[in-house]
Design a protein around this motif. Sequence first.
Motif, PDB file in Angstrom:
ATOM      1  N   ALA A   1       4.633   5.901   6.864  1.00  9.28           N
ATOM      2  CA  ALA A   1       3.359   5.734   6.164  1.00  9.28           C
ATOM      3  C   ALA A   1       2.607   4.511   6.681  1.00  9.28           C
ATOM      4  CB  ALA A   1       3.602   5.609   4.661  1.00  9.28           C
ATOM      5  N   ARG A   2       3.337   3.438   6.983  1.00  5.30           N
ATOM      6  CA  ARG A   2       2.683   2.233   7.498  1.00  5.30           C
ATOM      7  C   ARG A   2       2.106   2.484   8.896  1.00  5.30           C
ATOM      8  NH1 ARG A   2       3.346  -1.569   3.906  1.00  5.30           N
ATOM      9  NH2 ARG A   2       5.287  -1.812   2.710  1.00  5.30           N
ATOM     10  N   ARG A   3       2.828   3.231   9.718  1.00  9.44           N
ATOM     11  CA  ARG A   3       2.296   3.555  11.051  1.00  9.44           C
ATOM     12  C   ARG A   3       1.032   4.393  10.936  1.00  9.44           C
ATOM     13  NH1 ARG A   3       7.837   4.323  12.175  1.00  9.44           N
ATOM     14  NH2 ARG A   3       7.605   6.588  11.926  1.00  9.44           N
TER      15      ARG A   3
ATOM     16  N   GLU B   1      -1.831   2.199  10.023  1.00  9.46           N
ATOM     17  CA  GLU B   1      -2.331   1.423  11.160  1.00  9.46           C
ATOM     18  C   GLU B   1      -3.249   2.256  12.050  1.00  9.46           C
ATOM     19  OE1 GLU B   1       1.175   0.022  13.054  1.00  9.46           O
ATOM     20  OE2 GLU B   1       1.621  -1.490  11.512  1.00  9.46           O
ATOM     21  N   GLY B   2      -3.130   3.575  11.966  1.00  4.15           N
ATOM     22  CA  GLY B   2      -3.969   4.446  12.781  1.00  4.15           C
ATOM     23  C   GLY B   2      -5.260   4.864  12.098  1.00  4.15           C
TER      24      GLY B   2
ATOM     25  N   ASP C   1     -10.036   8.703   8.645  1.00  3.41           N
ATOM     26  CA  ASP C   1      -8.602   8.760   8.373  1.00  3.41           C
ATOM     27  C   ASP C   1      -8.218   7.478   7.640  1.00  3.41           C
ATOM     28  OD1 ASP C   1      -8.210  11.215   9.591  1.00  3.41           O
ATOM     29  OD2 ASP C   1      -7.877  10.332  11.568  1.00  3.41           O
ATOM     30  N   LEU C   2      -7.929   7.605   6.359  1.00  6.02           N
ATOM     31  CA  LEU C   2      -7.644   6.458   5.503  1.00  6.02           C
ATOM     32  C   LEU C   2      -6.435   6.763   4.623  1.00  6.02           C
ATOM     33  CD1 LEU C   2     -11.304   5.716   4.329  1.00  6.02           C
ATOM     34  CD2 LEU C   2      -9.934   4.244   5.816  1.00  6.02           C
ATOM     35  N   PRO C   3      -5.846   5.745   3.993  1.00  6.83           N
ATOM     36  CA  PRO C   3      -4.787   6.013   3.021  1.00  6.83           C
ATOM     37  C   PRO C   3      -5.278   6.983   1.953  1.00  6.83           C
ATOM     38  CG  PRO C   3      -4.846   3.683   3.535  1.00  6.83           C
ATOM     39  CD  PRO C   3      -6.045   4.298   4.203  1.00  6.83           C
TER      40      PRO C   3
END
Length: 253
Positions: A14-16, A19-20, A38-40
């Motif tokens: 999820a963290r990777r 970062e994208g 592209d966001l959380p």
Amino acid sequence: MVKQVDPGAETAAARRAHEGRKVTLDHGVHAQSRIAADLPSDIDSAAYARVDAIARKLRTSDSSRNLDQLRADVFADLLLGNDPGVTVPQSAAMVYLHMPIDTALSMSETGASIDGIGPIPAAYAREIMTNPKSLWRKVLCDPATGNPVDLGRSSYRPNSTIRKLVEVRDRMCVVPWCRRPARHCDFDHHHEWAIDQGSTSTSNAAPRCRRHHRLKNAPGWIHSYDPTHGTSSVTTPLGVTYTDKRETVLEPR
């Protein structure tokens, strides 16, 4: 399977992905283009909820555009700094994160989810929870069913589960001489929500028809109800007391 075997790997993935994060623009045909972000998931969902809320509010006075068109126009207005024409409360851009208390306290790594999205890594859920802009709400659930039975003090209106529990339990208006079905009654806080700090829960709820709901606070009338044992009493201004006891849903054993 990854969530159950290696929660850490799920969090790292999820963290990777976070970062994208990016915004892309694709030009199409007929003078149309597509912009995407592209966001959380929680941020994307909150942003869409705000756009949708503004579009729906505009729709009440604008019949020339359908809802999709309104959303697109609102999206562009907000990005360009233009006034879309209406405002909505901050709560319109809210998403709901559900997390067990043991997960919130880092004693477990399971059970966190966002409405409309599904499970999310517990570590990420705790980051959302500890965000200064997050609002917390206590929800007590029956461990046997997972259904909420108490929303605490932060909500006045009951959710559908609590309302149904009360309707099934009491079945009728709790005033002794009234037989109006509970499903046609008001959900009444026996201990007033605003005055007595009463909670929105099955233990503080009673179905009262609209007439008797209003009568409850009339001068000279005294109403009493015990949700646990199903006993109710009403004393009139003349001092006459009427009592009743609800029938149980199942025969006690």
